[in-house]
Design an enzyme around this catalytic site. Structure first.
Site, mmCIF file in Angstrom:
data_model
loop_
_atom_site.group_PDB
_atom_site.id
_atom_site.type_symbol
_atom_site.label_atom_id
_atom_site.label_comp_id
_atom_site.label_asym_id
_atom_site.label_seq_id
_atom_site.Cartn_x
_atom_site.Cartn_y
_atom_site.Cartn_z
ATOM 1 N N ASP A 90 24.326 1.848 16.836
ATOM 2 C CA ASP A 90 23.037 2.503 16.619
ATOM 3 C C ASP A 90 22.159 1.522 15.848
ATOM 4 O O ASP A 90 22.422 1.220 14.679
ATOM 5 C CB ASP A 90 23.232 3.798 15.825
ATOM 6 C CG ASP A 90 21.993 4.672 15.828
ATOM 7 O OD1 ASP A 90 20.966 4.255 16.407
ATOM 8 O OD2 ASP A 90 22.032 5.770 15.246
ATOM 9 N N LEU A 91 21.104 1.007 16.490
ATOM 10 C CA LEU A 91 20.325 -0.101 15.951
ATOM 11 C C LEU A 91 18.912 0.325 15.578
ATOM 12 O O LEU A 91 18.343 1.246 16.164
ATOM 13 C CB LEU A 91 20.247 -1.250 16.957
ATOM 14 C CG LEU A 91 21.569 -1.847 17.430
ATOM 15 C CD1 LEU A 91 21.310 -3.007 18.397
ATOM 16 C CD2 LEU A 91 22.413 -2.318 16.249
ATOM 17 N N TYR B 280 -9.976 -0.827 1.433
ATOM 18 C CA TYR B 280 -9.654 -1.040 2.843
ATOM 19 C C TYR B 280 -9.406 0.273 3.564
ATOM 20 O O TYR B 280 -8.858 1.222 3.004
ATOM 21 C CB TYR B 280 -8.422 -1.934 2.999
ATOM 22 C CG TYR B 280 -8.783 -3.319 3.472
ATOM 23 C CD1 TYR B 280 -9.266 -3.529 4.756
ATOM 24 C CD2 TYR B 280 -8.655 -4.425 2.639
ATOM 25 C CE1 TYR B 280 -9.613 -4.796 5.200
ATOM 26 C CE2 TYR B 280 -9.005 -5.702 3.068
ATOM 27 C CZ TYR B 280 -9.484 -5.874 4.351
ATOM 28 O OH TYR B 280 -9.835 -7.125 4.786
ATOM 29 N N ASP C 104 0.782 -1.228 0.000
ATOM 30 C CA ASP C 104 0.000 0.000 0.000
ATOM 31 C C ASP C 104 0.815 1.281 0.000
ATOM 32 O O ASP C 104 0.263 2.353 -0.279
ATOM 33 C CB ASP C 104 -0.972 -0.015 1.178
ATOM 34 C CG ASP C 104 -2.103 -1.015 0.952
ATOM 35 O OD1 ASP C 104 -2.354 -1.351 -0.211
ATOM 36 O OD2 ASP C 104 -2.720 -1.456 1.933
ATOM 37 N N PHE D 165 19.522 -5.319 3.808
ATOM 38 C CA PHE D 165 19.812 -4.729 5.113
ATOM 39 C C PHE D 165 20.394 -5.779 6.060
ATOM 40 O O PHE D 165 21.169 -5.452 6.962
ATOM 41 C CB PHE D 165 18.534 -4.188 5.761
ATOM 42 C CG PHE D 165 17.904 -3.000 5.076
ATOM 43 C CD1 PHE D 165 18.293 -2.594 3.813
ATOM 44 C CD2 PHE D 165 16.905 -2.284 5.704
ATOM 45 C CE1 PHE D 165 17.696 -1.519 3.181
ATOM 46 C CE2 PHE D 165 16.296 -1.204 5.097
ATOM 47 C CZ PHE D 165 16.692 -0.823 3.835
ATOM 48 N N HIS E 8 -6.815 -13.736 2.570
ATOM 49 C CA HIS E 8 -5.602 -12.930 2.393
ATOM 50 C C HIS E 8 -4.900 -12.763 3.741
ATOM 51 O O HIS E 8 -5.485 -12.981 4.802
ATOM 52 C CB HIS E 8 -5.932 -11.551 1.807
ATOM 53 C CG HIS E 8 -6.978 -10.801 2.561
ATOM 54 N ND1 HIS E 8 -8.319 -11.091 2.463
ATOM 55 C CD2 HIS E 8 -6.887 -9.766 3.442
ATOM 56 C CE1 HIS E 8 -9.020 -10.273 3.237
ATOM 57 N NE2 HIS E 8 -8.174 -9.465 3.847
ATOM 58 N N ASN F 189 24.535 -7.986 5.220
ATOM 59 C CA ASN F 189 25.879 -7.402 5.200
ATOM 60 C C ASN F 189 26.719 -7.845 6.394
ATOM 61 O O ASN F 189 27.854 -7.397 6.547
ATOM 62 C CB ASN F 189 25.795 -5.875 5.144
ATOM 63 C CG ASN F 189 24.846 -5.313 6.193
ATOM 64 O OD1 ASN F 189 24.540 -5.978 7.175
ATOM 65 N ND2 ASN F 189 24.386 -4.097 5.974
ATOM 66 N N ASP G 260 16.884 4.431 20.918
ATOM 67 C CA ASP G 260 18.108 5.019 21.475
ATOM 68 C C ASP G 260 17.985 4.966 22.993
ATOM 69 O O ASP G 260 17.515 5.911 23.625
ATOM 70 C CB ASP G 260 18.278 6.478 21.020
ATOM 71 C CG ASP G 260 18.742 6.600 19.584
ATOM 72 O OD1 ASP G 260 19.094 5.574 18.992
ATOM 73 O OD2 ASP G 260 18.737 7.721 19.053
ATOM 74 N N HIS H 124 -2.802 -10.014 6.017
ATOM 75 C CA HIS H 124 -2.399 -8.622 6.259
ATOM 76 C C HIS H 124 -1.064 -8.619 6.990
ATOM 77 O O HIS H 124 -0.902 -9.303 8.014
ATOM 78 C CB HIS H 124 -3.430 -7.897 7.120
ATOM 79 C CG HIS H 124 -4.691 -7.538 6.404
ATOM 80 N ND1 HIS H 124 -4.775 -6.483 5.526
ATOM 81 C CD2 HIS H 124 -5.923 -8.088 6.431
ATOM 82 C CE1 HIS H 124 -6.003 -6.393 5.051
ATOM 83 N NE2 HIS H 124 -6.729 -7.370 5.581
#
Length: 694
Positions: free
Chosen positions: A606-607, A446, A358, A595, A495, A598, A506, A497
């Protein structure tokens, strides 16, 4: 640490002050800024831009303008270290359709409020956006409608006799259509299956049994063509072939009853009676604020109890929170909606092809007016939104966002301390409330209701309810494998969703680590009864994050594979999806799988936590006229875990404590409270009103 927990449960608008400087760097572009960006880009002769509406498809147009958020390092430097205020910039999406090699290019435009320069924005890896991956526009839909009307002219007699509605030269008894995506089976294609429906109230539940495949890849609509048709279980190569089969009498015709003028099954008009006879012609319970609002809203800065945050409603994907703090300490830099996906199964070609993503339909831009007393309480604060999305200027969406305090109906905490002799030592309780930030997205059939809830005990909840019309196709006996027959000629297709969120936590700074906790049973010797064995639960670190669904092979949407994925934060990975994924899922511009692959360390970094929530929806007759919200909500919590010394809601002045003064007679009680003894009258202001225009 903070726990990220999955939840698998299926007032008058008054002007506010200017936003505080800290929150303003995250504020959506104002109408004046949107107009300034458009005027600047339209004035650049090298871009050769034309108005979006009208004219040919083969032209250069400005499709989208929204805020380009500042880089995190610059934002934190400004918010925490006294650094310079980040320059305010816009993200602009331009369709270059008039070139020999059409493409889509994104630009950073600034500085605002008086832009004077622009530069191209690059996706990770430097890939260009294929022109066929662009979202649909109103102009393209108008041309599709014209193409369909011309192509179905040979089918006039069939459609008139079987449905009482038609496309060609219709007036009141017109057909309409819903289009399906992805638009093809391979990169570069733009072939859409169109489901024909009778244009009545709730037309999504009125398929007529005809589906048409239109190839509209060429920028010149004169070269568009119908490639295939499906009617009541049979495929045809051309409209004329279908028409000939009808004239010869070799076609199995699905004749539909004429729809009634009143109480149509797809309408909201009341019908039937409840057996108990309890009243429904009077108002039900309402939310009120007996002593006024307990939250503060200044521009895009929201404060409630210990909470403070900045928010925006981006046109591309919806609500986005920034600088989320409790008692002044930042807990998350960003919490935002990324994508909403619905994968369908079915027997008809349209049903089996449907895999909606969407963000590609501008789910952040379809934030229509919220109805007071229904979508949000009457006493809520309502805010307008302004979108420049497939338009020739900013469009105002009245009352698109609401903020209100919600009585949860259950105490936040309570205890009755019994003396086990018919009396008690004390009772104490704290009433339950949460502050709700809400908007909706009506993506064609929807409706998604997006909520962020802030609780006084330091818990934040992200939640989405699914409602609106089901995506329905024409009923055939073979279709029963893929859903339920919800009306005489209507199949509700099953379906899944799936909703994806970004959570940039942080906790005590940006250097965070990720750990899961599992509980296992262990056998021990009972220390107070030698020879006896006991089993007890003990926590321990372990793996987690099982899959929600199998890989979506060939459809580029990899987020659903994981309940939770944790990655290092990178400035060139701002989102897990894009507005282009819907129409080119085979070679997505944003590869979420990349993502994860790697192989970077996620210790003391920093996650970002990427959270997927969802549910399987097998439609049923009770989804008519609309899917109801109970049982169709999913979300997750952010909960403190040994972060505070105690429950931070002890700072609330809303508890009640009752102590007996003369046990065991209990004739006198001490009642301690820090709010007025009576909440006073609760009266909703004024009659219901609604405009609905934008």
């Amino acid at each position: 640490a903070w726990l990220l927990a999955l939840l698998a449960t299926a007032a008058g608008s008054s002007p506010t002050a200017s936003p505080p400087e800290a929150a303003a760097i995250f504020a959506d572009l104002s109408p004046a800024e949107l107009r300034a960006v458009r005027a600047f880009l339209m004035s650049r002769p090298e871009l050769g831009l034309s108005p979006s509406r009208g004219g040919p498809l083969a032209k250069n147009t400005l499709f989208l303008v929204e805020l380009l958020p500042p880089k995190k390092e610059l934002a934190l430097g400004y918010l925490e270290r006294g650094g310079p205020r980040p320059r305010r910039q816009a993200r602009a999406v331009v369709f270059f359709g008039a070139q020999a090699e059409p493409n889509v290019t994104e630009f950073a435009v600034g500085p605002l409020p008086r832009p004077s320069s622009y530069r191209p924005l690059r996706f990770k890896g430097g890939r260009a956006v294929p022109f066929a991956a662009r979202p649909m526009t109103q102009l393209e839909y108008e041309l599709l409608h014209r193409t369909l009307a011309e192509a179905t002219a040979p089918l006039y007699r069939l459609l008139r006799d079987a449905t009482g509605f038609w496309f060609h030269n219709c007036s009141r008894r017109c057909l309409t259509f819903s289009d399906i995506a992805p638009r093809g089976l391979a990169p570069g294609e733009r072939r859409s299956w169109l489901v024909l429906q009778r244009f009545v109230e709730g037309f999504f539940l009125h398929p007529v049994g005809l589906e048409v495949l239109v190839d509209h890849r060429d920028p010149d609509p004169r070269r568009w063509a119908v490639r295939q048709l499906w009617y009541n279980g049979r495929y045809f190569s051309t409209p004329q072939e279908l028409a000939d089969a009808y004239e010869r009498g070799t076609l199995a015709v699905a004749r539909l009853e004429d729809p009634p003028s009143r109480q149509l099954f797809s309408s909201y008009e009341p019908r039937g009676r409840f057996a108990t006879g309890t009243p429904t012609r009077v108002h039900g319970a309402k939310v009120c604020e007996p002593q006024g609002r307990r939250y503060r809203l200044r521009g895009n800065r929201l404060e409630y109890g210990g909470w403070s945050l900045a928010f925006r409603l981006r046109s591309s994907a919806g609500l986005q929170l920034f600088d989320l703090r409790f008692n002044g300490e930042r807990l998350a830099y960003e919490v935002s909606v990324q994508e909403a996906i619905a994968f369908y199964g079915g027997h008809t070609p349209a049903a089996m092809q449907t895999k909606y993503m969407d963000a590609g339909w501008g789910m952040g831009s379809v934030t229509y007016e919220l109805a007071r007393g229904i979508d949000c309480p009457e006493v809520a604060t309502y805010l307008d939104a302004h979108h420049l999305y497939d338009a020739d200027g900013p469009v105002r969406f009245s009352n698109a966002i609401c903020v209100f305090e919600l009585p949860t109906g259950v105490p936040l905490r309570r205890h009755f301390d019994s003396d086990f002799q018919g009396g008690f030592h004390f009772y104490a309780g704290l009433e339950g409330h949460a502050l709700v930030l809400r908007t909706t997205s009506t993506v064609y059939n929807y409706d998604y209701i997006w909520d962020f809830l802030l609780y006084p005990n330091g818990v934040m909840e992200a939640k989405v309810h699914a409602t609106g019309f089901i995506h329905a196709t024409f009923y055939t006996p073979q279709g029963r494998r893929y859903g339920s027959r919800v009306h005489s000629h209507v199949l509700g297709n099953l379906h899944t969703h799936l909703v994806h969120y970004k959570v940039d936590l942080d906790i005590a700074g940006t250097g965070n680590s990720f750990e899961t906790m599992d509980v296992r049973f262990e056998n021990i010797s009972n220390p107070w009864s030698p020879g006896a064995r006991r089993r007890r639960a003990s926590p321990g670190a372990g793996g987690g994050g099982g899959g929600v669904s199998p890989p979506a092979a060939g459809h580029g949407s990899r987020q659903p594979r994981y309940h939770l994925a944790v990655t290092r934060r990178h400035e060139d990975e701002p989102s897990s999806s894009s507005i282009y994924a819907q129409n080119d899922p085979w070679e997505p511009l944003v590869s979420f799988e990349g993502f994860l692959r790697n192989d970077e360390t996620i210790e003391d970094q920093d996650l970002v936590a990427w959270v997927t929530v969802g549910f399987l929806h097998v439609p049923h007759a009770e989804d008519v006229p609309n899917t109801a919200t109970p049982g169709n909500a999913v979300g997750f919590f952010l909960r403190p875990f040994n972060f505070f010394d105690e429950d931070p809601s002890v700072a609330s002045r809303s508890p009640v404590i009752v102590r007996p003064l003369d046990p065991p007679t209990f004739s006198r009680l001490e009642i301690q409270r820090w709010t007025p003894a009576s909440p006073g009258r609760c009266v909703a202001p004024g009659p219901f009103a609604y405009n609905g225009t934008y």
